[in-house]
Design a protein around this motif. Structure first.
Motif, PDB file in Angstrom:
ATOM      1  N   UNK A  33       1.132  -0.901   0.109  1.00 46.66           N
ATOM      2  CA  UNK A  33       0.403  -0.442  -0.192  1.00 46.66           C
ATOM      3  C   UNK A  33       0.535   1.400  -0.232  1.00 46.66           C
ATOM      4  N   UNK A  34       0.317   2.273  -1.011  1.00 51.15           N
ATOM      5  CA  UNK A  34       1.219   3.652  -0.939  1.00 51.15           C
ATOM      6  C   UNK A  34       1.248   4.392   0.743  1.00 51.15           C
ATOM      7  N   UNK A  35       2.635   5.030   0.738  1.00 46.38           N
ATOM      8  CA  UNK A  35       2.978   5.261   1.972  1.00 46.38           C
ATOM      9  C   UNK A  35       1.836   7.093   2.159  1.00 46.38           C
ATOM     10  N   UNK A  36       1.790   7.478   3.250  1.00 47.14           N
ATOM     11  CA  UNK A  36       1.401   9.192   3.016  1.00 47.14           C
ATOM     12  C   UNK A  36       2.310  10.017   1.939  1.00 47.14           C
ATOM     13  N   UNK A  37       1.926  11.072   1.394  1.00 47.61           N
ATOM     14  CA  UNK A  37       2.966  11.431   0.507  1.00 47.61           C
ATOM     15  C   UNK A  37       3.995  12.645   0.695  1.00 47.61           C
ATOM     16  N   UNK A  38       5.302  12.438   0.674  1.00 47.49           N
ATOM     17  CA  UNK A  38       6.558  12.621   0.762  1.00 47.49           C
ATOM     18  C   UNK A  38       6.445  14.285   0.829  1.00 47.49           C
ATOM     19  N   UNK A  39       7.127  14.774   3.062  1.00 47.33           N
ATOM     20  CA  UNK A  39       6.906  16.361   2.943  1.00 47.33           C
ATOM     21  C   UNK A  39       8.233  16.627   2.196  1.00 47.33           C
ATOM     22  N   UNK A  40       9.958  15.883   3.342  1.00 48.63           N
ATOM     23  CA  UNK A  40      10.526  16.004   3.361  1.00 48.63           C
ATOM     24  C   UNK A  40      11.702  15.632   2.433  1.00 48.63           C
ATOM     25  N   UNK A  41      13.227  16.005   1.916  1.00 49.68           N
ATOM     26  CA  UNK A  41      13.897  15.026   1.813  1.00 49.68           C
ATOM     27  C   UNK A  41      14.345  13.590   1.506  1.00 49.68           C
ATOM     28  N   UNK A  42      14.164  13.644   2.690  1.00 52.91           N
ATOM     29  CA  UNK A  42      14.343  11.969   3.481  1.00 52.91           C
ATOM     30  C   UNK A  42      13.369  11.213   3.186  1.00 52.91           C
ATOM     31  N   UNK A  43      11.896  11.609   3.004  1.00 53.82           N
ATOM     32  CA  UNK A  43      10.835  10.994   3.107  1.00 53.82           C
ATOM     33  C   UNK A  43      10.519  10.350   1.475  1.00 53.82           C
ATOM     34  N   UNK A  44      11.425  12.076   0.819  1.00 62.18           N
ATOM     35  CA  UNK A  44      11.137  11.628  -0.721  1.00 62.18           C
ATOM     36  C   UNK A  44      12.240  10.284  -0.598  1.00 62.18           C
ATOM     37  N   UNK A  87      13.573   7.514   1.398  1.00 59.58           N
ATOM     38  CA  UNK A  87      12.907   6.668   1.507  1.00 59.58           C
ATOM     39  C   UNK A  87      11.806   5.481   0.051  1.00 59.58           C
ATOM     40  N   UNK A  88      11.426   7.101   0.064  1.00 55.45           N
ATOM     41  CA  UNK A  88       9.623   6.115  -1.134  1.00 55.45           C
ATOM     42  C   UNK A  88      10.613   5.660  -2.465  1.00 55.45           C
ATOM     43  N   UNK A  89      11.292   6.743  -2.785  1.00 48.76           N
ATOM     44  CA  UNK A  89      12.532   6.112  -3.661  1.00 48.76           C
ATOM     45  C   UNK A  89      13.302   4.991  -3.844  1.00 48.76           C
ATOM     46  N   UNK A  90      13.838   4.570  -2.927  1.00 52.91           N
ATOM     47  CA  UNK A  90      14.038   2.736  -2.531  1.00 52.91           C
ATOM     48  C   UNK A  90      13.563   1.760  -2.176  1.00 52.91           C
ATOM     49  N   UNK A  91      12.355   2.124  -1.287  1.00 51.52           N
ATOM     50  CA  UNK A  91      10.828   1.601  -1.593  1.00 51.52           C
ATOM     51  C   UNK A  91      10.241   1.343  -2.976  1.00 51.52           C
ATOM     52  N   UNK A  92      10.287   1.613  -4.191  1.00 56.93           N
ATOM     53  CA  UNK A  92      10.004   1.850  -5.404  1.00 56.93           C
ATOM     54  C   UNK A  92      10.911   1.089  -6.052  1.00 56.93           C
ATOM     55  N   UNK A  93      12.372   1.151  -5.698  1.00 57.72           N
ATOM     56  CA  UNK A  93      13.482   0.798  -6.547  1.00 57.72           C
ATOM     57  C   UNK A  93      13.537   1.509  -7.408  1.00 57.72           C
ATOM     58  N   UNK A  94      13.542   3.035  -7.236  1.00 53.23           N
ATOM     59  CA  UNK A  94      13.840   4.329  -8.737  1.00 53.23           C
ATOM     60  C   UNK A  94      15.049   5.601  -8.167  1.00 53.23           C
ATOM     61  N   UNK A  95      15.710   5.380  -8.235  1.00 47.42           N
ATOM     62  CA  UNK A  95      16.928   6.647  -8.757  1.00 47.42           C
ATOM     63  C   UNK A  95      15.842   7.530  -7.796  1.00 47.42           C
ATOM     64  N   UNK A  96      16.414   8.811  -7.012  1.00 49.07           N
ATOM     65  CA  UNK A  96      15.891   9.852  -6.475  1.00 49.07           C
ATOM     66  C   UNK A  96      15.743  11.213  -7.327  1.00 49.07           C
ATOM     67  N   UNK A  97      16.945  10.930  -8.536  1.00 48.40           N
ATOM     68  CA  UNK A  97      16.700  11.850  -9.242  1.00 48.40           C
ATOM     69  C   UNK A  97      15.095  11.631 -10.110  1.00 48.40           C
ATOM     70  N   UNK A  98      15.356  10.744 -10.066  1.00 45.47           N
ATOM     71  CA  UNK A  98      13.974  10.042 -11.685  1.00 45.47           C
ATOM     72  C   UNK A  98      12.062   9.916 -10.587  1.00 45.47           C
ATOM     73  N   UNK A  99      13.304  10.501  -9.432  1.00 47.98           N
ATOM     74  CA  UNK A  99      11.264   9.417  -8.471  1.00 47.98           C
ATOM     75  C   UNK A  99      10.679  10.933  -8.161  1.00 47.98           C
ATOM     76  N   UNK A 100       9.313  10.383  -9.051  1.00 52.75           N
ATOM     77  CA  UNK A 100       7.968  11.584  -8.826  1.00 52.75           C
ATOM     78  C   UNK A 100       6.692  11.303  -8.440  1.00 52.75           C
ATOM     79  N   UNK A 101       6.618  11.891  -7.105  1.00 55.64           N
ATOM     80  CA  UNK A 101       4.785  11.238  -6.699  1.00 55.64           C
ATOM     81  C   UNK A 101       3.537  12.089  -7.147  1.00 55.64           C
ATOM     82  N   UNK A 102       2.877  11.149  -7.548  1.00 56.44           N
ATOM     83  CA  UNK A 102       1.586  12.262  -7.789  1.00 56.44           C
ATOM     84  C   UNK A 102       1.706  13.133  -6.879  1.00 56.44           C
ATOM     85  N   UNK A 103       0.556  14.494  -7.704  1.00 52.10           N
ATOM     86  CA  UNK A 103       0.377  15.474  -6.530  1.00 52.10           C
ATOM     87  C   UNK A 103      -0.312  15.273  -5.539  1.00 52.10           C
TER      88      UNK A 103
END
Length: 172
Positions: A35-46, A48-64
């Motif tokens: 299940x998706x977690x809450x929308x990332x607010x900080x860079x550290x949460x971004x 962690x979410x990028x690592x969770x989905x196996x995507x590089x941090x530079x390419x990770x962009x969540x839905x608004x």
């Protein structure tokens, strides 16, 4: 990984035959883990979410965060399955995807037997104008021919003379 191998050995002993264990993504073992977690607010949460989905941090962009409930799920490009290469050695070639690869939010729309994002032969404007032209021609023909009813032109049966029988059949 060792727990997965141990589980498959136990399962094969229980059924007395080799079995395939369903693949689980890295670090998730239950439905609630996917299940998706809450929308990332900080860079550290971004990160962690990028690592969770196996995507590089530079390419990770969540839905608004617009109330649709996608949370930290990555916004993937709108790419249908039929645009992917058929010659790439996928882990699941029938679905053209690899193990642990995140699915698009609208995956059921972009599967191979549904909507395609590939280039089409005609532009959408040309297709719409062609459809409207054909439907308009049929409507015009209906309007023009509506009062001209189709029927089978048959005259009443004609008898010679006054309707007397001029022949007989004899049985022998």
């Amino acid at each position: 990984m060792a727990a997965l191998v141990k589980f498959s050995r136990v399962a094969s002993k229980l059924t007395n035959k080799s079995c395939l264990v369903p693949a689980v993504s890295y670090g998730s073992h239950w439905n609630k883990d996917n299940k998706p977690g809450p929308y990332p607010q900080t860079q550290k949460e971004r990160e962690a979410a990028a690592k969770k989905y196996g995507i590089p941090v530079e390419e990770y962009e969540p839905y608004p965060d617009d109330g649709m409930g996608f949370g930290d799920y990555p916004k993937l490009p709108n790419e249908s399955v039929d645009t992917r290469s058929a010659h790439y050695p996928y882990d699941f070639p029938e679905f053209k995807r690899n193990f642990g690869e995140p699915l698009h939010v609208d995956h059921d729309l972009y599967s191979e037997d549904r909507y395609s994002t590939a280039r089409t032969r005609f532009t959408p404007t040309t297709m719409m104008l062609t459809t409207l032209s054909v439907v308009g021609a049929i409507a015009l023909a209906y309007w023009w021919l509506n009062d001209k009813k189709a029927f089978r032109p048959v005259l009443p049966k004609q008898y010679p003379g006054d309707g007397k029988v001029h022949y007989t059949f004899e049985l022998k």
